[in-house]
Design an enzyme around this catalytic site. Structure first.
Site, PDB file in Angstrom:
ATOM      1  N   GLU A  51      18.591   2.059  15.767  1.00  0.00           N
ATOM      2  CA  GLU A  51      17.997   3.075  16.244  1.00  0.00           C
ATOM      3  C   GLU A  51      17.298   2.804  17.671  1.00  0.00           C
ATOM      4  OE1 GLU A  51      13.486   2.796  14.912  1.00  0.00           O
ATOM      5  OE2 GLU A  51      14.829   3.203  13.327  1.00  0.00           O
TER       6      GLU A  51
ATOM      7  N   HIS B 113      12.433   8.299  12.953  1.00  0.00           N
ATOM      8  CA  HIS B 113      11.192   7.602  12.694  1.00  0.00           C
ATOM      9  C   HIS B 113      10.100   8.066  13.148  1.00  0.00           C
ATOM     10  CE1 HIS B 113      10.366   2.763  13.180  1.00  0.00           C
ATOM     11  NE2 HIS B 113       9.328   3.366  12.496  1.00  0.00           N
TER      12      HIS B 113
ATOM     13  N   LYS C 170       1.037  -1.205   0.126  1.00  0.00           N
ATOM     14  CA  LYS C 170      -0.081   0.086   0.144  1.00  0.00           C
ATOM     15  C   LYS C 170       0.913   1.098   0.012  1.00  0.00           C
ATOM     16  CE  LYS C 170      -3.975  -1.940   2.342  1.00  0.00           C
ATOM     17  NZ  LYS C 170      -4.902  -1.769   1.036  1.00  0.00           N
TER      18      LYS C 170
ATOM     19  N   ASP D 186       9.506  -6.497  -6.294  1.00  0.00           N
ATOM     20  CA  ASP D 186       8.861  -7.239  -5.090  1.00  0.00           C
ATOM     21  C   ASP D 186       8.532  -8.589  -5.735  1.00  0.00           C
ATOM     22  OD1 ASP D 186       6.790  -8.180  -3.355  1.00  0.00           O
ATOM     23  OD2 ASP D 186       6.426  -5.813  -2.865  1.00  0.00           O
TER      24      ASP D 186
ATOM     25  N   ARG E  79      12.275   0.048   7.485  1.00  0.00           N
ATOM     26  CA  ARG E  79      13.139  -0.534   8.721  1.00  0.00           C
ATOM     27  C   ARG E  79      14.634  -0.452   8.589  1.00  0.00           C
ATOM     28  NH1 ARG E  79       8.967  -0.024  11.085  1.00  0.00           N
ATOM     29  NH2 ARG E  79       7.921  -1.558  11.926  1.00  0.00           N
TER      30      ARG E  79
END
Length: 331
Positions: free
Chosen positions: A263, A295, A154, A174, A234
């Site tokens: 992080e 983030h 999405k 993908d 990520r």
């Protein structure tokens, strides 16, 4: 239900409290992260709510189980920080926020891209010092450039649509092709095509064993010289040391990241009065063509509302023995 909320922030509590007007749970906020040092705070709580950098490994889950926790609710989409096999063995149900408005993250990725390309951060610092020189601020038109979208879920699809609006050529990567992506008239990259063609690479895939360090020294060596890399997914998707070497050599023309491998020791806290001992991070932010945000890509009113409502609704469903639509299971 009595709920322990770890990594709780002031801005987030307002949205949780608003959502809880409907759900009516007993929310107890802890501003510390969940780990073995803090897990004792959760004793006696039937549900524990965590965020992206909280640790829910086997040892933590065992302690939660001993303290009476039956439900682990993630107020995020990713669940790579949870040992699902241990949770299943202990009988702890795990739920997450399967989806929230994808526009927040996609739009932040675009913001990072524009800022890196047009040197907005450098121009901002200059003008605050009354320096209006334009030397070193030359960017490039996005129109006509090739953008590789790695991960066409999405968020990736929303990002692709925005890039199409800029007049870019968009290709995808993908292992699970998206009908929505293809419906935009877009195709998936052939072998080597991203490295040969992509002026911009944007990461929108989850962190799994297969995608860990998907951007590494080998993939960067094949990248088109001067390409800009964006990551709002990520931190573990990028081998940071390899990215630093690519920045030094000019293989990467710029880097915009909202996430970082290590992080958990840095983000979501004020360290402005402390010495940061992470040498890799310090090297990273020393580059003039690198922008790091902490983030915050998800941080919009719309996304926060959905995240908090979905999380508390899942806790209510568990309390009432109703089906858990957002449950995460092993495999």
């Amino acid at each position: 239900m009595k709920v322990a909320i770890f990594s709780s922030t002031r801005y987030e509590r307002d949205y949780l409290d608003e959502a809880n007007k409907v759900e009516q749970h007993q929310l107890h906020n802890f501003d510390v992260s969940l780990n073995m040092d803090s897990v004792g705070l959760a004793a006696g709580f039937g549900a524990v709510c965590i965020f992206v950098n909280d640790e829910a490994d086997a040892q933590v889950l065992e302690t939660l189980h001993q303290g009476g926790t039956q439900l682990l609710a993630l107020r995020c989409t990713g669940f790579n920080n949870v040992d699902l096999e241990a949770a299943a063995r202990l009988g702890i149900k795990v739920v997450r926020v399967v989806t929230y408005p994808p526009y927040s993250v996609a739009e932040h990725a675009v913001a990072l891209l524009l800022a890196v390309n047009r040197k907005v951060h450098r121009a901002y610092n200059r003008t605050r010092d009354s320096n209006f020189s334009l030397d070193g601020l030359v960017g490039f038109d996005l129109h006509g450039k090739t953008v590789a979208v790695v991960g066409t879920g999405k968020i990736g699809c929303v990002f692709a649509r925005i890039m199409l609006g800029f007049g870019c050529e968009v290709i995808g990567f993908d292992p699970y092709p998206s009908a929505e992506f293809q419906a935009l008239g877009l195709s998936y990259a052939k072998t080597g095509e991203i490295g040969e063609k992509a002026d911009i690479i944007s990461l929108h895939c989850p962190l799994t064993p297969e995608t860990h360090h998907i951007i590494n020294s080998k993939t960067l060596e094949r990248a088109k010289g001067g390409a800009i890399l964006i990551n709002t997914s990520r931190g573990g998707l990028i081998d940071t040391e390899a990215a630093i070497e690519a920045l030094k050599s000019g293989l990467l023309g710029g880097l915009g990241i909202d996430v970082y491998e290590q992080e958990a020791d840095l983000f979501f806290r004020d360290l402005s009065s402390e010495i940061i001992t992470d040498d890799v991070f310090q090297r990273l932010v020393s580059f003039p063509n690198v922008i790091v945000t902490g983030h915050q890509a998800y941080l919009t009113r719309e996304a926060l509302t959905t995240i908090c409502e979905t999380t508390l609704q899942s806790i209510t469903a568990f309390e009432k023995n109703q089906p858990l639509e957002n449950e995460v299971k092993v495999g």
